[in-house]
Write a protein that holds these residues in place. Structure first.
Motif, PDB file in Angstrom:
ATOM      1  N   MET A  41      12.526   4.808  26.356  1.00 12.51           N
ATOM      2  CA  MET A  41      13.288   4.549  25.152  1.00 12.51           C
ATOM      3  C   MET A  41      14.415   3.560  25.456  1.00 12.51           C
ATOM      4  SD  MET A  41      14.903   7.346  22.610  1.00 12.51           S
ATOM      5  CE  MET A  41      16.642   7.502  22.837  1.00 12.51           C
ATOM      6  N   LYS A  42      14.482   2.495  24.689  1.00  8.75           N
ATOM      7  CA  LYS A  42      15.524   1.492  24.882  1.00  8.75           C
ATOM      8  C   LYS A  42      16.779   1.903  24.137  1.00  8.75           C
ATOM      9  CE  LYS A  42      12.624  -2.528  25.545  1.00  8.75           C
ATOM     10  NZ  LYS A  42      12.308  -3.875  25.094  1.00  8.75           N
ATOM     11  N   THR A  43      17.919   1.691  24.783  1.00  6.63           N
ATOM     12  CA  THR A  43      19.186   1.962  24.112  1.00  6.63           C
ATOM     13  C   THR A  43      19.807   0.649  23.706  1.00  6.63           C
ATOM     14  OG1 THR A  43      20.365   1.969  26.212  1.00  6.63           O
ATOM     15  CG2 THR A  43      19.631   4.098  25.387  1.00  6.63           C
ATOM     16  N   LYS A  44      20.390   0.621  22.542  1.00  6.77           N
ATOM     17  CA  LYS A  44      21.032  -0.579  22.040  1.00  6.77           C
ATOM     18  C   LYS A  44      22.398  -0.719  22.713  1.00  6.77           C
ATOM     19  CE  LYS A  44      22.015  -2.879  17.705  1.00  6.77           C
ATOM     20  NZ  LYS A  44      22.068  -2.755  16.262  1.00  6.77           N
ATOM     21  N   GLU A  45      22.649  -1.874  23.294  1.00  7.43           N
ATOM     22  CA  GLU A  45      23.933  -2.125  23.947  1.00  7.43           C
ATOM     23  C   GLU A  45      25.018  -2.217  22.880  1.00  7.43           C
ATOM     24  OE1 GLU A  45      26.066  -5.541  26.603  1.00  7.43           O
ATOM     25  OE2 GLU A  45      23.909  -5.268  26.825  1.00  7.43           O
ATOM     26  N   SER A  46      26.088  -1.458  23.067  1.00 10.16           N
ATOM     27  CA  SER A  46      27.159  -1.476  22.077  1.00 10.16           C
ATOM     28  C   SER A  46      27.940  -2.784  22.157  1.00 10.16           C
ATOM     29  CB  SER A  46      28.104  -0.291  22.289  1.00 10.16           C
ATOM     30  OG  SER A  46      28.717  -0.387  23.551  1.00 10.16           O
ATOM     31  N   ALA A  47      28.467  -3.172  21.030  1.00 12.09           N
ATOM     32  CA  ALA A  47      29.229  -4.415  20.955  1.00 12.09           C
ATOM     33  C   ALA A  47      30.545  -4.264  21.708  1.00 12.09           C
ATOM     34  CB  ALA A  47      29.499  -4.771  19.501  1.00 12.09           C
ATOM     35  N   LYS A  48      30.926  -5.266  22.437  1.00 12.45           N
ATOM     36  CA  LYS A  48      32.194  -5.280  23.164  1.00 12.45           C
ATOM     37  C   LYS A  48      33.287  -5.652  22.180  1.00 12.45           C
ATOM     38  CE  LYS A  48      34.824  -5.783  26.898  1.00 12.45           C
ATOM     39  NZ  LYS A  48      35.574  -4.688  27.378  1.00 12.45           N
ATOM     40  N   MET A  49      34.235  -4.742  21.987  1.00 15.16           N
ATOM     41  CA  MET A  49      35.297  -4.957  21.010  1.00 15.16           C
ATOM     42  C   MET A  49      36.657  -5.023  21.707  1.00 15.16           C
ATOM     43  SD  MET A  49      33.549  -4.912  18.172  1.00 15.16           S
ATOM     44  CE  MET A  49      34.529  -4.518  16.760  1.00 15.16           C
ATOM     45  N   ILE A  50      37.487  -5.930  21.239  1.00 17.85           N
ATOM     46  CA  ILE A  50      38.873  -6.024  21.686  1.00 17.85           C
ATOM     47  C   ILE A  50      39.729  -6.085  20.430  1.00 17.85           C
ATOM     48  CG2 ILE A  50      40.592  -7.415  22.902  1.00 17.85           C
ATOM     49  CD1 ILE A  50      38.322  -8.410  24.714  1.00 17.85           C
ATOM     50  N   LYS A  51      40.572  -5.100  20.231  1.00 25.04           N
ATOM     51  CA  LYS A  51      41.421  -5.001  19.041  1.00 25.04           C
ATOM     52  C   LYS A  51      40.602  -5.057  17.753  1.00 25.04           C
ATOM     53  CE  LYS A  51      46.183  -6.424  19.830  1.00 25.04           C
ATOM     54  NZ  LYS A  51      47.198  -7.433  19.516  1.00 25.04           N
ATOM     55  N   GLY A  52      39.382  -4.536  17.795  1.00 29.66           N
ATOM     56  CA  GLY A  52      38.524  -4.536  16.624  1.00 29.66           C
ATOM     57  C   GLY A  52      37.765  -5.834  16.401  1.00 29.66           C
ATOM     58  N   VAL A  53      37.873  -6.767  17.336  1.00 28.25           N
ATOM     59  CA  VAL A  53      37.182  -8.052  17.229  1.00 28.25           C
ATOM     60  C   VAL A  53      36.005  -8.038  18.207  1.00 28.25           C
ATOM     61  CG1 VAL A  53      37.398 -10.556  17.489  1.00 28.25           C
ATOM     62  CG2 VAL A  53      39.328  -9.223  16.637  1.00 28.25           C
ATOM     63  N   ASN A  54      34.802  -8.349  17.700  1.00 24.14           N
ATOM     64  CA  ASN A  54      33.604  -8.345  18.521  1.00 24.14           C
ATOM     65  C   ASN A  54      33.597  -9.571  19.433  1.00 24.14           C
ATOM     66  OD1 ASN A  54      31.028  -8.356  19.586  1.00 24.14           O
ATOM     67  ND2 ASN A  54      30.026  -7.858  17.662  1.00 24.14           N
ATOM     68  N   VAL A  55      33.624  -9.342  20.743  1.00 25.03           N
ATOM     69  CA  VAL A  55      33.607 -10.445  21.700  1.00 25.03           C
ATOM     70  C   VAL A  55      32.335 -10.427  22.549  1.00 25.03           C
ATOM     71  CG1 VAL A  55      36.119 -10.695  21.834  1.00 25.03           C
ATOM     72  CG2 VAL A  55      34.958  -9.139  23.399  1.00 25.03           C
ATOM     73  N   SER A  56      31.341  -9.662  22.133  1.00 24.11           N
ATOM     74  CA  SER A  56      30.111  -9.540  22.922  1.00 24.11           C
ATOM     75  C   SER A  56      29.320 -10.843  22.987  1.00 24.11           C
ATOM     76  CB  SER A  56      29.236  -8.407  22.395  1.00 24.11           C
ATOM     77  OG  SER A  56      28.931  -8.585  21.041  1.00 24.11           O
ATOM     78  N   SER A  57      29.581 -11.780  22.085  1.00 27.02           N
ATOM     79  CA  SER A  57      28.880 -13.063  22.104  1.00 27.02           C
ATOM     80  C   SER A  57      29.440 -13.997  23.182  1.00 27.02           C
ATOM     81  CB  SER A  57      28.982 -13.741  20.743  1.00 27.02           C
ATOM     82  OG  SER A  57      30.336 -13.937  20.404  1.00 27.02           O
TER      83      SER A  57
END
Length: 64
Positions: A1-17
Motif C-alpha cells: 500500500m502506497k502512502t501519500k507524502e504529506s505536503a511540507k508546510m511552513i507557516k501554513g504555506v506549502n513549500v513541498s514544490s
C-alpha cells in the motif's frame, strides 16, 4: 500500500514544490516574514526565480 507524502508546510504555506535547500532557507526566512510574503516568494521560485530575486519581489509587492 502506497502512502501519500504529506505536503511540507511552513507557516501554513506549502513549500513541498521547492527543493530541500530552498525549503531549509524558507524555514529560516519564515521567522522574520509574513505568510503573504512567503506565498509570493514560493510562487516566484516555482516560476524560476532565485531565492534573492523572489525575496526582492515579495518585499516590493507585499512588504515584510
Amino acid at each position: 500500500m502506497k502512502t501519500k507524502e504529506s505536503a511540507k508546510m511552513i507557516k501554513g504555506v506549502n513549500v513541498s514544490s521547492l527543493d530541500k535547500q530552498q525549503q531549509n532557507a524558507m524555514k529560516k526566512h519564515a521567522e522574520h516574514h509574513t505568510i503573504k510574503h512567503l506565498k509570493v516568494m514560493v510562487g516566484a521560485m516555482n516560476k524560476g526565480s532565485t531565492f534573492g530575486e523572489s525575496h526582492k519581489l515579495a518585499t516590493k509587492k507585499v512588504g515584510a
